[in-house]
Design a protein around this motif. Structure first.
Motif, PDB file in Angstrom:
ATOM      1  N   MET A  39     -11.423   7.095 -49.193  1.00 24.77           N
ATOM      2  CA  MET A  39     -12.792   6.650 -49.435  1.00 24.77           C
ATOM      3  C   MET A  39     -13.157   5.459 -48.549  1.00 24.77           C
ATOM      4  O   MET A  39     -14.271   5.391 -48.018  1.00 24.77           O
ATOM      5  N   MET A  40     -12.214   4.519 -48.365  1.00 19.33           N
ATOM      6  CA  MET A  40     -12.468   3.359 -47.508  1.00 19.33           C
ATOM      7  C   MET A  40     -12.721   3.804 -46.067  1.00 19.33           C
ATOM      8  O   MET A  40     -13.647   3.323 -45.402  1.00 19.33           O
ATOM      9  N   ARG A  41     -11.917   4.737 -45.576  1.00 17.05           N
ATOM     10  CA  ARG A  41     -12.076   5.216 -44.204  1.00 17.05           C
ATOM     11  C   ARG A  41     -13.391   5.981 -44.033  1.00 17.05           C
ATOM     12  O   ARG A  41     -14.087   5.810 -43.040  1.00 17.05           O
ATOM     13  N   LEU A  42     -13.738   6.817 -45.006  1.00 15.94           N
ATOM     14  CA  LEU A  42     -15.010   7.534 -44.926  1.00 15.94           C
ATOM     15  C   LEU A  42     -16.185   6.564 -44.940  1.00 15.94           C
ATOM     16  O   LEU A  42     -17.146   6.721 -44.183  1.00 15.94           O
ATOM     17  N   THR A  43     -16.113   5.563 -45.793  1.00 18.91           N
ATOM     18  CA  THR A  43     -17.171   4.554 -45.855  1.00 18.91           C
ATOM     19  C   THR A  43     -17.279   3.802 -44.534  1.00 18.91           C
ATOM     20  O   THR A  43     -18.386   3.572 -44.028  1.00 18.91           O
ATOM     21  N   ALA A  44     -16.154   3.428 -43.947  1.00 20.15           N
ATOM     22  CA  ALA A  44     -16.163   2.720 -42.663  1.00 20.15           C
ATOM     23  C   ALA A  44     -16.763   3.604 -41.566  1.00 20.15           C
ATOM     24  O   ALA A  44     -17.548   3.121 -40.739  1.00 20.15           O
ATOM     25  N   MET A  45     -16.397   4.897 -41.563  1.00 16.75           N
ATOM     26  CA  MET A  45     -16.962   5.796 -40.550  1.00 16.75           C
ATOM     27  C   MET A  45     -18.461   5.981 -40.766  1.00 16.75           C
ATOM     28  O   MET A  45     -19.226   6.074 -39.797  1.00 16.75           O
ATOM     29  N   GLN A  46     -18.890   5.996 -42.016  1.00 16.02           N
ATOM     30  CA  GLN A  46     -20.315   6.109 -42.298  1.00 16.02           C
ATOM     31  C   GLN A  46     -21.050   4.837 -41.884  1.00 16.02           C
ATOM     32  O   GLN A  46     -22.096   4.895 -41.240  1.00 16.02           O
ATOM     33  N   ASN A  47     -20.494   3.677 -42.209  1.00 17.29           N
ATOM     34  CA  ASN A  47     -21.129   2.403 -41.847  1.00 17.29           C
ATOM     35  C   ASN A  47     -21.223   2.198 -40.341  1.00 17.29           C
ATOM     36  O   ASN A  47     -22.155   1.568 -39.855  1.00 17.29           O
ATOM     37  N   SER A  48     -20.249   2.749 -39.603  1.00 13.91           N
ATOM     38  CA  SER A  48     -20.276   2.585 -38.142  1.00 13.91           C
ATOM     39  C   SER A  48     -21.092   3.672 -37.450  1.00 13.91           C
ATOM     40  O   SER A  48     -21.265   3.632 -36.235  1.00 13.91           O
ATOM     41  N   GLY A  49     -21.582   4.647 -38.211  1.00 15.34           N
ATOM     42  CA  GLY A  49     -22.412   5.696 -37.627  1.00 15.34           C
ATOM     43  C   GLY A  49     -21.652   6.922 -37.151  1.00 15.34           C
ATOM     44  O   GLY A  49     -22.252   7.859 -36.630  1.00 15.34           O
ATOM     45  N   ILE A  50     -20.336   6.926 -37.312  1.00 18.30           N
ATOM     46  CA  ILE A  50     -19.550   8.099 -36.908  1.00 18.30           C
ATOM     47  C   ILE A  50     -19.904   9.270 -37.816  1.00 18.30           C
ATOM     48  O   ILE A  50     -20.041  10.403 -37.369  1.00 18.30           O
ATOM     49  N   ILE A  51     -20.053   8.997 -39.116  1.00 20.59           N
ATOM     50  CA  ILE A  51     -20.503   9.987 -40.087  1.00 20.59           C
ATOM     51  C   ILE A  51     -21.889   9.548 -40.542  1.00 20.59           C
ATOM     52  O   ILE A  51     -22.092   8.384 -40.887  1.00 20.59           O
ATOM     53  N   ARG A  52     -22.822  10.482 -40.516  1.00 21.20           N
ATOM     54  CA  ARG A  52     -24.185  10.147 -40.918  1.00 21.20           C
ATOM     55  C   ARG A  52     -24.321  10.077 -42.431  1.00 21.20           C
ATOM     56  O   ARG A  52     -24.948   9.182 -42.974  1.00 21.20           O
ATOM     57  N   ARG A  53     -23.762  11.073 -43.130  1.00 21.92           N
ATOM     58  CA  ARG A  53     -23.863  11.066 -44.589  1.00 21.92           C
ATOM     59  C   ARG A  53     -22.788  11.958 -45.181  1.00 21.92           C
ATOM     60  O   ARG A  53     -22.226  12.810 -44.508  1.00 21.92           O
ATOM     61  N   ILE A  54     -22.536  11.737 -46.451  1.00 15.38           N
ATOM     62  CA  ILE A  54     -21.648  12.590 -47.235  1.00 15.38           C
ATOM     63  C   ILE A  54     -22.499  13.112 -48.378  1.00 15.38           C
ATOM     64  O   ILE A  54     -23.047  12.330 -49.157  1.00 15.38           O
ATOM     65  N   GLY A  55     -22.647  14.413 -48.458  1.00 19.22           N
ATOM     66  CA  GLY A  55     -23.489  14.962 -49.505  1.00 19.22           C
ATOM     67  C   GLY A  55     -23.243  16.436 -49.709  1.00 19.22           C
ATOM     68  O   GLY A  55     -22.620  17.104 -48.884  1.00 19.22           O
ATOM     69  N   ALA A  56     -23.758  16.927 -50.808  1.00 24.88           N
ATOM     70  CA  ALA A  56     -23.643  18.348 -51.121  1.00 24.88           C
ATOM     71  C   ALA A  56     -24.618  19.143 -50.272  1.00 24.88           C
ATOM     72  O   ALA A  56     -25.747  18.716 -50.033  1.00 24.88           O
ATOM     73  N   VAL A  57     -24.187  20.301 -49.800  1.00 18.93           N
ATOM     74  CA  VAL A  57     -25.028  21.215 -49.052  1.00 18.93           C
ATOM     75  C   VAL A  57     -24.988  22.557 -49.784  1.00 18.93           C
ATOM     76  O   VAL A  57     -24.133  23.398 -49.505  1.00 18.93           O
ATOM     77  N   PRO A  58     -25.895  22.735 -50.736  1.00 18.96           N
ATOM     78  CA  PRO A  58     -25.842  23.973 -51.518  1.00 18.96           C
ATOM     79  C   PRO A  58     -26.307  25.176 -50.705  1.00 18.96           C
ATOM     80  O   PRO A  58     -27.115  25.044 -49.795  1.00 18.96           O
TER      81      PRO A  58
END
Length: 163
Positions: A39-58
């Motif tokens: 979770m820390m790594r995903l949050t860091a990647m999101q904060n730095s712009g590497i990942i735009r968002r984490i969300g459900a894609v139904p």
């Protein structure tokens, strides 16, 4: 820069998060990490712009929603933020955003995706958006889905990625 662990996290999430009650723990077990580390790594990647968002894609089709339309609205620019927030909060709007106009051919600046199980459902939703916008609705159109596109996440290669 992505390190090897970040790349592995991205690789195992490309098909989506594991469908378990504790998806981060399942990823952590696979990577030899703790769920907090993932979770820390995903949050860091999101904060730095590497990942735009984490969300459900139904998959709306599998859920029975066969009628999907991107509604486009011509709204006075000075009201776009306020009205966009209101439209985006409607329970039947899956996403809503502001886009630039391309005059004279494209006067629309507010986009809102709606999904229904029937054409009547979608027509009712469009009317609700129109009612909410009231006199600020200077015109609208609907772009209906005609086929399902494959949705994929961020992809890495064996080559070095510099972001």
């Amino acid at each position: 820069m992505l390190d090897q662990t970040d790349r592995k996290i991205i690789q195992i999430t490309q098909a989506g998060l594991p469908l378990t009650p504790q998806p981060y723990q399942a990823m952590a077990d696979q990577l030899g990490l703790t769920a907090d580390d993932v979770m820390m790594r995903l949050t860091a990647m999101q904060n730095s712009g590497i990942i735009r968002r984490i969300g459900a894609v139904p998959n709306h089709y599998k859920l029975g929603y066969r009628f999907n339309g991107m509604t486009v609205w011509n709204i006075p620019d000075e009201f776009i933020d306020e009205l966009g927030q209101k439209v985006g909060q409607l329970e039947f709007v899956s996403h809503c955003y502001h886009r630039p106009r391309h005059l004279p051919e494209w006067p629309y600046n507010l986009f809102a995706m709606v999904h229904g199980k029937s054409q009547q459902d979608v027509d009712t939703q469009i009317q609700q958006i129109s009612d909410l916008l009231g006199d600020y609705n200077l015109g609208c159109d609907v772009l209906y889905s005609t086929k399902i596109l494959k949705k994929t996440g961020f992809r890495t290669t064996n080559q070095q990625v510099t972001l």
